[in-house]
Scaffold this active site. Structure first.
Site, short mmCIF file in Angstrom:
data_model
loop_
_atom_site.label_atom_id
_atom_site.label_comp_id
_atom_site.label_asym_id
_atom_site.label_seq_id
_atom_site.Cartn_x
_atom_site.Cartn_y
_atom_site.Cartn_z
N SER A 73 0.84 -1.20 0.00
CA SER A 73 0.00 0.00 0.00
C SER A 73 0.87 1.24 0.00
O SER A 73 1.60 1.49 0.97
CB SER A 73 -0.91 0.01 1.22
OG SER A 73 -1.53 1.29 1.34
N HIS B 275 -1.21 -1.31 -4.39
CA HIS B 275 -2.47 -0.95 -3.75
C HIS B 275 -2.48 0.57 -3.54
O HIS B 275 -1.59 1.13 -2.89
CB HIS B 275 -2.62 -1.67 -2.42
CG HIS B 275 -3.98 -1.52 -1.79
ND1 HIS B 275 -5.08 -2.23 -2.23
CD2 HIS B 275 -4.41 -0.73 -0.77
CE1 HIS B 275 -6.13 -1.90 -1.49
NE2 HIS B 275 -5.74 -0.98 -0.61
N ASP C 187 -4.53 3.63 -2.07
CA ASP C 187 -5.59 4.04 -1.14
C ASP C 187 -5.97 5.49 -1.41
O ASP C 187 -5.14 6.40 -1.31
CB ASP C 187 -5.11 3.91 0.30
CG ASP C 187 -5.09 2.47 0.78
OD1 ASP C 187 -6.09 1.76 0.54
OD2 ASP C 187 -4.09 2.05 1.38
N MET D 148 -8.41 8.48 -0.14
CA MET D 148 -9.20 8.88 1.03
C MET D 148 -9.64 10.34 0.88
O MET D 148 -8.87 11.18 0.40
CB MET D 148 -8.38 8.70 2.30
CG MET D 148 -7.88 7.26 2.46
SD MET D 148 -7.05 6.97 4.04
CE MET D 148 -5.62 8.04 3.87
N HIS E 239 -8.36 1.51 -4.19
CA HIS E 239 -9.31 1.36 -3.09
C HIS E 239 -9.89 2.74 -2.78
O HIS E 239 -9.22 3.58 -2.19
CB HIS E 239 -8.57 0.76 -1.89
CG HIS E 239 -9.39 0.60 -0.66
ND1 HIS E 239 -8.82 0.37 0.58
CD2 HIS E 239 -10.74 0.64 -0.45
CE1 HIS E 239 -9.79 0.27 1.49
NE2 HIS E 239 -10.95 0.45 0.90
N MET F 134 -11.86 4.99 -0.73
CA MET F 134 -12.47 5.24 0.58
C MET F 134 -13.08 6.64 0.54
O MET F 134 -12.65 7.55 1.24
CB MET F 134 -11.42 5.11 1.69
CG MET F 134 -10.95 3.68 1.89
SD MET F 134 -9.57 3.56 3.08
CE MET F 134 -8.18 3.88 1.97
N MET G 182 -11.72 -5.42 5.40
CA MET G 182 -10.90 -4.48 6.16
C MET G 182 -10.63 -5.06 7.54
O MET G 182 -11.56 -5.39 8.28
CB MET G 182 -11.61 -3.13 6.29
CG MET G 182 -11.76 -2.36 4.98
SD MET G 182 -10.18 -1.98 4.18
CE MET G 182 -9.36 -1.00 5.47
N GLY H 85 -8.66 4.58 7.13
CA GLY H 85 -8.38 6.00 7.29
C GLY H 85 -6.95 6.31 7.69
O GLY H 85 -6.48 7.41 7.45
N PHE H 86 -6.26 5.34 8.28
CA PHE H 86 -4.89 5.57 8.73
C PHE H 86 -4.05 4.31 8.52
O PHE H 86 -4.56 3.20 8.66
CB PHE H 86 -4.85 5.93 10.23
CG PHE H 86 -5.58 7.20 10.57
CD1 PHE H 86 -4.96 8.44 10.43
CD2 PHE H 86 -6.89 7.15 11.01
CE1 PHE H 86 -5.64 9.61 10.75
CE2 PHE H 86 -7.57 8.32 11.33
CZ PHE H 86 -6.94 9.55 11.19
N GLY I 187 -0.70 1.90 9.73
CA GLY I 187 -0.03 1.55 10.97
C GLY I 187 -0.91 1.05 12.09
O GLY I 187 -0.46 0.95 13.23
N ASP J 154 -6.85 -6.06 4.24
CA ASP J 154 -6.12 -4.80 4.34
C ASP J 154 -6.18 -4.28 5.76
O ASP J 154 -7.26 -4.01 6.29
CB ASP J 154 -6.75 -3.79 3.37
CG ASP J 154 -6.01 -2.45 3.35
OD1 ASP J 154 -5.00 -2.30 4.05
OD2 ASP J 154 -6.47 -1.55 2.61
N GLY J 155 -4.99 -4.16 6.38
CA GLY J 155 -4.91 -3.54 7.70
C GLY J 155 -4.16 -4.39 8.71
O GLY J 155 -4.62 -5.48 9.07
N GLY J 156 -2.99 -3.92 9.13
CA GLY J 156 -2.24 -4.63 10.17
C GLY J 156 -1.67 -5.96 9.73
O GLY J 156 -1.43 -6.84 10.56
N GLY K 43 1.18 -2.16 4.29
CA GLY K 43 1.72 -0.81 4.19
C GLY K 43 2.97 -0.65 5.02
O GLY K 43 4.10 -0.78 4.55
#
Length: 226
Positions: free
Chosen positions: A11, A36, A38, A40, A69, A71, A140, A145-146, A148, A176-178, A198
């Site tokens: 990402s 990827h 993102d 936003m 993606h 958002m 998700m 939105g953020f 990390g 996606d995420g963590g 990311g």
């Protein structure tokens, strides 16, 4: 469990925006399967990234697919702009508007692969009536939105539910995420085959580290397939 090959989608939200094209070239060379992107809007999510003009400028940095993606809400007015800026696939959120099927049709009308994302508090059941019309499901595993953020464990059950809903259809199951080497194995075991990462790839923004980090993520995820 999916038998589709594991693919890694760095990402660029975590890239160094001061040298974004260079970062895209670096992850391409480091073994990324997909880029990827993102997007936003500061409305649907509490942050702003960039728009189609910036995306178009970095499109020239790689031939790898752009997994875009969105958002943003409302999303329909922006689908054509991102399609023409170089998206290969466009993912919209199930929560972003009242007419999900219409949004999918708009993506298809631009000749792009269509995906639908679901937030952590959204049931995968919202996909039941559009599953035959899409190419990708994005679960998700953080609130969008953020970068990390920490992986939400309940996403594993949602991945299993999404995999069951997909069945034998040729649909990517993305998460996606963590995502990192420490949880990639259980994520893959739950059915995901496209892993967005990311900060676990871009931390420190040192291109010399990207190939090893992508390989570590891929190796961790593919151990479940052995």
């Amino acid at each position: 469990m999916s038998q589709r090959p594991i693919r890694i989608a760095p990402s660029i939200l975590s890239a160094d925006f001061a040298r974004l094209a260079e970062e895209v070239r670096a992850i391409d060379a480091a073994g990324a399967d997909v880029i990827h992107v993102d997007i936003m809007d500061g409305h649907f999510v509490p942050n702003i990234s960039f728009g189609p003009t910036v995306m178009q400028s970095i499109r020239k940095a790689t031939a790898k697919p752009f997994d875009v993606h969105l958002m943003i809400a409302p999303v329909d007015p922006y689908i054509a702009a991102f399609a023409r800026a170089g998206a290969d696939g466009i993912t919209v959120h199930a929560e972003a508007g009242p007419h999900l099927h219409r949004s999918i049709q708009a993506i298809r009308a631009e000749g792009k692969r269509a995906g639908v994302a679901v937030n952590p508090a959204t049931s995968v059941s919202v996909l039941e009536h559009v599953i035959g019309d899409i190419d990708l499901v994005l679960v998700m595993s953080v609130n969008p939105g953020f970068g990390g953020q920490s992986f939400i464990p309940a996403a594993l059950e949602k991945l299993r539910q999404a995999r069951a809903l997909i069945g034998a259809r040729p649909i990517d199951l993305e998460v996606d995420g963590g995502v990192g080497p420490d949880n990639a194995r259980e994520i893959a075991a739950a059915g995901a085959d496209l892993l967005v990462a990311g900060s676990s790839i871009f931390a420190g923004n040192d291109p010399a580290t990207y190939a090893a980090r992508i390989k570590a993520l891929r190796d961790a995820a593919t151990t479940i397939r052995a």
